[in-house]
Motif scaffolding. Structure first.
Motif, PDB file in Angstrom:
ATOM      1  N   ILE A   1     -66.309  -9.586 -95.097  1.00  0.00           N
ATOM      2  CA  ILE A   1     -66.651  -9.131 -96.442  1.00  0.00           C
ATOM      3  C   ILE A   1     -65.569  -9.578 -97.423  1.00  0.00           C
ATOM      4  O   ILE A   1     -64.408  -9.738 -97.053  1.00  0.00           O
ATOM      5  CB  ILE A   1     -66.815  -7.599 -96.515  1.00  0.00           C
ATOM      6  N   GLY A   2     -65.965  -9.784 -98.636  1.00  0.00           N
ATOM      7  CA  GLY A   2     -65.007 -10.060 -99.703  1.00  0.00           C
ATOM      8  C   GLY A   2     -64.365  -8.752-100.122  1.00  0.00           C
ATOM      9  O   GLY A   2     -64.967  -7.696-100.026  1.00  0.00           O
ATOM     10  N   THR A   3     -63.128  -8.816-100.576  1.00  0.00           N
ATOM     11  CA  THR A   3     -62.454  -7.604-101.015  1.00  0.00           C
ATOM     12  C   THR A   3     -61.685  -7.887-102.297  1.00  0.00           C
ATOM     13  O   THR A   3     -60.871  -8.796-102.356  1.00  0.00           O
ATOM     14  CB  THR A   3     -61.521  -7.040 -99.914  1.00  0.00           C
ATOM     15  N   LYS A   4     -61.969  -7.143-103.336  1.00  0.00           N
ATOM     16  CA  LYS A   4     -61.322  -7.348-104.632  1.00  0.00           C
ATOM     17  C   LYS A   4     -59.979  -6.626-104.727  1.00  0.00           C
ATOM     18  O   LYS A   4     -59.139  -7.007-105.518  1.00  0.00           O
ATOM     19  CB  LYS A   4     -62.240  -6.873-105.751  1.00  0.00           C
ATOM     20  N   GLU A   5     -59.776  -5.603-103.905  1.00  0.00           N
ATOM     21  CA  GLU A   5     -58.537  -4.821-103.999  1.00  0.00           C
ATOM     22  C   GLU A   5     -57.309  -5.668-103.693  1.00  0.00           C
ATOM     23  O   GLU A   5     -56.261  -5.504-104.282  1.00  0.00           O
ATOM     24  CB  GLU A   5     -58.540  -3.633-103.018  1.00  0.00           C
ATOM     25  N   ALA A   6     -57.425  -6.592-102.738  1.00  0.00           N
ATOM     26  CA  ALA A   6     -56.259  -7.379-102.315  1.00  0.00           C
ATOM     27  C   ALA A   6     -56.146  -8.703-103.061  1.00  0.00           C
ATOM     28  O   ALA A   6     -55.178  -9.413-102.890  1.00  0.00           O
ATOM     29  CB  ALA A   6     -56.350  -7.634-100.814  1.00  0.00           C
ATOM     30  N   GLY A   7     -57.113  -9.043-103.860  1.00  0.00           N
ATOM     31  CA  GLY A   7     -57.061 -10.296-104.602  1.00  0.00           C
ATOM     32  C   GLY A   7     -58.385 -11.034-104.510  1.00  0.00           C
ATOM     33  O   GLY A   7     -59.164 -10.818-103.598  1.00  0.00           O
ATOM     34  N   PRO A   8     -58.624 -11.928-105.444  1.00  0.00           N
ATOM     35  CA  PRO A   8     -59.926 -12.585-105.521  1.00  0.00           C
ATOM     36  C   PRO A   8     -60.220 -13.544-104.366  1.00  0.00           C
ATOM     37  O   PRO A   8     -61.364 -13.786-104.046  1.00  0.00           O
ATOM     38  CB  PRO A   8     -59.865 -13.349-106.842  1.00  0.00           C
ATOM     39  N   ASP A   9     -59.190 -14.082-103.712  1.00  0.00           N
ATOM     40  CA  ASP A   9     -59.428 -15.027-102.620  1.00  0.00           C
ATOM     41  C   ASP A   9     -59.289 -14.385-101.243  1.00  0.00           C
ATOM     42  O   ASP A   9     -59.224 -15.066-100.233  1.00  0.00           O
ATOM     43  CB  ASP A   9     -58.482 -16.222-102.736  1.00  0.00           C
ATOM     44  N   GLN A  10     -59.240 -13.070-101.192  1.00  0.00           N
ATOM     45  CA  GLN A  10     -59.047 -12.355 -99.934  1.00  0.00           C
ATOM     46  C   GLN A  10     -60.388 -11.931 -99.328  1.00  0.00           C
ATOM     47  O   GLN A  10     -61.319 -11.585-100.046  1.00  0.00           O
ATOM     48  CB  GLN A  10     -58.191 -11.107-100.153  1.00  0.00           C
ATOM     49  N   VAL A  11     -60.453 -11.983 -98.005  1.00  0.00           N
ATOM     50  CA  VAL A  11     -61.612 -11.483 -97.270  1.00  0.00           C
ATOM     51  C   VAL A  11     -61.106 -10.525 -96.196  1.00  0.00           C
ATOM     52  O   VAL A  11     -59.941 -10.540 -95.821  1.00  0.00           O
ATOM     53  CB  VAL A  11     -62.427 -12.627 -96.610  1.00  0.00           C
ATOM     54  N   GLN A  12     -62.000  -9.682 -95.744  1.00  0.00           N
ATOM     55  CA  GLN A  12     -61.657  -8.756 -94.667  1.00  0.00           C
ATOM     56  C   GLN A  12     -62.616  -8.987 -93.515  1.00  0.00           C
ATOM     57  O   GLN A  12     -63.830  -9.050 -93.707  1.00  0.00           O
ATOM     58  CB  GLN A  12     -61.743  -7.308 -95.135  1.00  0.00           C
ATOM     59  N   LEU A  13     -62.054  -9.121 -92.330  1.00  0.00           N
ATOM     60  CA  LEU A  13     -62.811  -9.329 -91.115  1.00  0.00           C
ATOM     61  C   LEU A  13     -62.743  -8.054 -90.299  1.00  0.00           C
ATOM     62  O   LEU A  13     -61.647  -7.557 -90.004  1.00  0.00           O
ATOM     63  CB  LEU A  13     -62.198 -10.487 -90.319  1.00  0.00           C
ATOM     64  N   GLN A  14     -63.886  -7.486 -89.987  1.00  0.00           N
ATOM     65  CA  GLN A  14     -63.951  -6.301 -89.139  1.00  0.00           C
ATOM     66  C   GLN A  14     -64.391  -6.774 -87.759  1.00  0.00           C
ATOM     67  O   GLN A  14     -65.417  -7.435 -87.637  1.00  0.00           O
ATOM     68  CB  GLN A  14     -64.956  -5.293 -89.716  1.00  0.00           C
ATOM     69  N   LEU A  15     -63.604  -6.469 -86.745  1.00  0.00           N
ATOM     70  CA  LEU A  15     -63.868  -6.941 -85.391  1.00  0.00           C
ATOM     71  C   LEU A  15     -63.995  -5.798 -84.407  1.00  0.00           C
ATOM     72  O   LEU A  15     -63.260  -4.808 -84.505  1.00  0.00           O
ATOM     73  CB  LEU A  15     -62.706  -7.804 -84.896  1.00  0.00           C
ATOM     74  N   GLN A  16     -64.895  -5.970 -83.487  1.00  0.00           N
ATOM     75  CA  GLN A  16     -64.974  -5.093 -82.328  1.00  0.00           C
ATOM     76  C   GLN A  16     -64.959  -6.021 -81.122  1.00  0.00           C
ATOM     77  O   GLN A  16     -65.825  -6.891 -80.989  1.00  0.00           O
ATOM     78  CB  GLN A  16     -66.251  -4.261 -82.351  1.00  0.00           C
ATOM     79  N   LEU A  17     -63.925  -5.901 -80.308  1.00  0.00           N
ATOM     80  CA  LEU A  17     -63.868  -6.761 -79.139  1.00  0.00           C
ATOM     81  C   LEU A  17     -63.509  -5.964 -77.901  1.00  0.00           C
ATOM     82  O   LEU A  17     -63.016  -4.849 -77.979  1.00  0.00           O
ATOM     83  CB  LEU A  17     -62.919  -7.943 -79.350  1.00  0.00           C
ATOM     84  N   THR A  18     -63.800  -6.572 -76.775  1.00  0.00           N
ATOM     85  CA  THR A  18     -63.500  -5.967 -75.486  1.00  0.00           C
ATOM     86  C   THR A  18     -62.666  -6.955 -74.693  1.00  0.00           C
ATOM     87  O   THR A  18     -62.962  -8.149 -74.673  1.00  0.00           O
ATOM     88  CB  THR A  18     -64.799  -5.652 -74.718  1.00  0.00           C
ATOM     89  N   THR A  19     -61.598  -6.463 -74.089  1.00  0.00           N
ATOM     90  CA  THR A  19     -60.782  -7.295 -73.222  1.00  0.00           C
ATOM     91  C   THR A  19     -60.701  -6.630 -71.855  1.00  0.00           C
ATOM     92  O   THR A  19     -60.975  -5.435 -71.719  1.00  0.00           O
ATOM     93  CB  THR A  19     -59.375  -7.540 -73.821  1.00  0.00           C
ATOM     94  N   PHE A  20     -60.369  -7.416 -70.871  1.00  0.00           N
ATOM     95  CA  PHE A  20     -60.373  -6.930 -69.499  1.00  0.00           C
ATOM     96  C   PHE A  20     -59.008  -7.186 -68.866  1.00  0.00           C
ATOM     97  O   PHE A  20     -58.391  -8.213 -69.089  1.00  0.00           O
ATOM     98  CB  PHE A  20     -61.461  -7.646 -68.688  1.00  0.00           C
ATOM     99  N   PHE A  21     -58.566  -6.228 -68.070  1.00  0.00           N
ATOM    100  CA  PHE A  21     -57.313  -6.326 -67.338  1.00  0.00           C
ATOM    101  C   PHE A  21     -57.603  -6.158 -65.861  1.00  0.00           C
ATOM    102  O   PHE A  21     -58.414  -5.300 -65.463  1.00  0.00           O
ATOM    103  CB  PHE A  21     -56.332  -5.217 -67.777  1.00  0.00           C
ATOM    104  N   ARG A  22     -56.937  -6.932 -65.042  1.00  0.00           N
ATOM    105  CA  ARG A  22     -57.069  -6.775 -63.601  1.00  0.00           C
ATOM    106  C   ARG A  22     -56.212  -5.578 -63.187  1.00  0.00           C
ATOM    107  O   ARG A  22     -55.037  -5.492 -63.553  1.00  0.00           O
ATOM    108  CB  ARG A  22     -56.610  -8.032 -62.883  1.00  0.00           C
ATOM    109  N   MET A  23     -56.807  -4.677 -62.445  1.00  0.00           N
ATOM    110  CA  MET A  23     -56.078  -3.492 -61.997  1.00  0.00           C
ATOM    111  C   MET A  23     -55.121  -3.889 -60.876  1.00  0.00           C
ATOM    112  O   MET A  23     -55.428  -4.759 -60.060  1.00  0.00           O
ATOM    113  CB  MET A  23     -57.052  -2.418 -61.552  1.00  0.00           C
ATOM    114  N   LYS A  24     -53.970  -3.254 -60.860  1.00  0.00           N
ATOM    115  CA  LYS A  24     -52.947  -3.550 -59.869  1.00  0.00           C
ATOM    116  C   LYS A  24     -53.508  -3.325 -58.459  1.00  0.00           C
ATOM    117  O   LYS A  24     -54.174  -2.331 -58.207  1.00  0.00           O
ATOM    118  CB  LYS A  24     -51.730  -2.659 -60.105  1.00  0.00           C
ATOM    119  N   GLY A  25     -53.245  -4.277 -57.592  1.00  0.00           N
ATOM    120  CA  GLY A  25     -53.717  -4.168 -56.221  1.00  0.00           C
ATOM    121  C   GLY A  25     -55.096  -4.752 -55.998  1.00  0.00           C
ATOM    122  O   GLY A  25     -55.627  -4.740 -54.910  1.00  0.00           O
ATOM    123  N   SER A  26     -55.709  -5.293 -57.082  1.00  0.00           N
ATOM    124  CA  SER A  26     -57.057  -5.869 -56.935  1.00  0.00           C
ATOM    125  C   SER A  26     -56.976  -7.367 -56.823  1.00  0.00           C
ATOM    126  O   SER A  26     -56.131  -8.014 -57.318  1.00  0.00           O
ATOM    127  CB  SER A  26     -57.928  -5.521 -58.134  1.00  0.00           C
TER     128      SER A  26
END
Length: 67
Positions: A42-67
C-alpha cells in the motif's frame, strides 16, 4: 511428525519501492525454508510521497534438534 517446527510471522516493512523490492528478493534468495503466505503493498502518505508499506505474513520452518 517430520521433525520440523513451524513458525509464523506477520510484520510490516516500509520504504521506497526499490527498497521493498530488494527486501522481497532477499527473502526469495534466503537459504532457510519459508513460504510467503500473504502479501499486500500500500502507499503511505505519512512517511512521504514515495514511500510504500509492505504487509507480510510468512511461515518459516526449523529442524527440531535430534531430527
Amino acid at each position: 511428525e517430520q521433525g520440523l517446527l513451524r513458525y509464523a510471522l506477520t510484520f510490516a516493512v516500509r520504504g521506497n519501492y526499490g527498497q521493498v523490492k530488494r527486501f522481497i528478493f532477499s527473502l526469495e534468495q534466503a537459504k532457510r525454508l519459508m513460504a510467503i503466505e500473504d502479501v499486500s503493498l500500500i502507499g503511505t502518505k505519512e512517511a512521504g510521497p514515495d514511500q510504500v508499506q509492505l504487509q507480510l505474513q510468512l511461515t518459516t520452518f526449523f529442524r527440531m534438534k535430534g531430527s
